[in-house]
Motif scaffolding. Structure first.
Motif, PDB file in Angstrom:
ATOM      1  N   UNK A 123      25.593  35.066  45.573  1.00  9.88           N
ATOM      2  CA  UNK A 123      25.870  36.286  46.345  1.00  9.88           C
ATOM      3  C   UNK A 123      25.743  36.110  47.856  1.00  9.88           C
ATOM      4  N   UNK A 124      25.277  34.917  48.298  1.00 12.50           N
ATOM      5  CA  UNK A 124      24.947  34.765  49.718  1.00 12.50           C
ATOM      6  C   UNK A 124      26.155  34.904  50.645  1.00 12.50           C
ATOM      7  N   UNK A 125      27.383  34.757  50.104  1.00 16.03           N
ATOM      8  CA  UNK A 125      28.564  34.933  50.968  1.00 16.03           C
ATOM      9  C   UNK A 125      29.541  35.957  50.362  1.00 16.03           C
ATOM     10  N   UNK A 126      29.007  36.872  49.568  1.00 16.80           N
ATOM     11  CA  UNK A 126      29.880  37.877  48.931  1.00 16.80           C
ATOM     12  C   UNK A 126      29.667  39.253  49.560  1.00 16.80           C
ATOM     13  N   UNK A 127      30.772  39.992  49.682  1.00 14.26           N
ATOM     14  CA  UNK A 127      30.690  41.353  50.237  1.00 14.26           C
ATOM     15  C   UNK A 127      29.900  42.293  49.315  1.00 14.26           C
ATOM     16  N   UNK A 128      30.326  42.303  48.019  1.00 13.52           N
ATOM     17  CA  UNK A 128      29.867  43.338  47.059  1.00 13.52           C
ATOM     18  C   UNK A 128      29.791  44.725  47.708  1.00 13.52           C
ATOM     19  N   UNK A 129      30.849  45.076  48.412  1.00  9.98           N
ATOM     20  CA  UNK A 129      30.867  46.361  49.137  1.00  9.98           C
ATOM     21  C   UNK A 129      30.898  47.525  48.152  1.00  9.98           C
ATOM     22  N   UNK A 130      30.287  48.614  48.563  1.00 13.26           N
ATOM     23  CA  UNK A 130      30.355  49.855  47.794  1.00 13.26           C
ATOM     24  C   UNK A 130      31.827  50.256  47.672  1.00 13.26           C
ATOM     25  N   UNK A 131      32.242  50.686  46.463  1.00  7.52           N
ATOM     26  CA  UNK A 131      33.654  51.050  46.260  1.00  7.52           C
ATOM     27  C   UNK A 131      34.103  52.091  47.297  1.00  7.52           C
ATOM     28  N   UNK A 132      35.398  52.040  47.622  1.00  8.67           N
ATOM     29  CA  UNK A 132      35.913  52.919  48.676  1.00  8.67           C
ATOM     30  C   UNK A 132      35.707  54.405  48.351  1.00  8.67           C
ATOM     31  N   UNK A 133      35.939  54.800  47.083  1.00  6.05           N
ATOM     32  CA  UNK A 133      35.765  56.234  46.768  1.00  6.05           C
ATOM     33  C   UNK A 133      34.303  56.656  46.900  1.00  6.05           C
TER      34      UNK A 133
END
Ligand SMILES: C[S@@+](CC[C@H](N)C(=O)[O-])C[C@H]1O[C@@H](n2cnc3c(N)ncnc32)[C@H](O)[C@@H]1O
Length: 225
Positions: free
Chosen positions: A46-56
């Motif tokens: 995970x050290x270079x992953x966004x794992x961003x909160x979904x847009x909705x």
């Protein structure tokens, strides 16, 4: 489908679109099964992953922050700073023209991710970057001081860290503060200790699970006076 509720410049909409797309592309290529959270192998992947909160979900959190007039927000888990942009927009809009500026306290323990987040916020613009107080390091250490009165806590963090983070921030939460927790259906067992704490009689918390993909919990803090 409703149009986006997020009020911002066209270049910020473009930036958000790009960052969400990059995050989803990475997630599609994650190994399966993943190692357990908070293990060295999980952290390495995970050290270079966004794992961003979904847009909705980001749009919902923005609307919520606007609706409750949030001036101080704590974001547990910042990564490349995608959800932070939504929070910062809401806080900047809520505090525009006020003498005391609002702030989003962002937390990230991977220095490489923190510097990418700073790059993204610079691209978004000074109005957004200027309300973000980025704290690099373990949030269990960086959130021990200078929180102010917290209106909103976003728990977008590995499940084992959710309860310790809530306990750290709780003394600074105003009555009616809101806590948002991501992936609550997907990681239901991982959040066991958090739910036991929040759902216990007299805790002062009321919780509801919203039907977003993988679940999103909405918790209100109304302690007895
Ligand atoms: C799910 S991601 C956050 C995504 C971000 N909210 C977004 O939407 O762009 C969780 C982040 O928490 C960070 N993290 C994990 N443990 C941490 C800790 N103890 N202190 C600070 N950050 C931590 C991870 O490096 C990861 O980037």
């Amino acid at each position: 489908m409703a149009p986006t509720p997020v009020i911002t410049h066209p270049h910020v909409h473009e930036l958000l679109k790009e960052l969400h797309a990059r995050s989803l592309a990475q997630e599609a290529n994650l190994p399966s099964p993943m190692p357990p959270r908070c293990t060295p192998e999980f952290d390495r992947i995970m050290s270079d992953k966004f794992v961003a909160l979904d847009q909705d979900k980001c749009e919902f959190v923005y609307q919520l922050a606007r609706a409750i007039g949030a001036k101080t927000v704590v974001e547990a888990g910042t990564s490349f700073g995608v959800s932070t942009i939504y929070l910062a927009l809401a806080v900047a809009q809520n505090t525009s023209g006020l003498y005391t500026p609002g702030k989003v306290i962002a937390t990230e323990y991977e220095p490489g991710k923190a510097s990418k987040a700073l790059e993204h916020w610079s691209r978004a613009g000074e109005d957004i970057r200027s309300v973000i107080d980025l704290r690099v390091g373990d949030l269990l250490e960086t959130l021990t001081n200078d929180l102010g009165i917290v209106d909103l806590l976003l728990l977008d963090i590995w499940a084992p860290l959710a309860l310790p983070t809530l306990k750290l921030v709780q003394p600074n939460m105003r009555r009616g503060a809101v806590i948002i927790v991501d992936n609550t259906l997907d990681s239901y067992l991982g959040y066991g200790d958090l739910f036991e704490y929040v759902d216990s009689l007299g805790s002062g918390f009321q919780r509801v699970t919203l039907p977003y993909s993988k679940g999103l919990d909405f918790i209100v803090y109304e302690p007895r006076m």
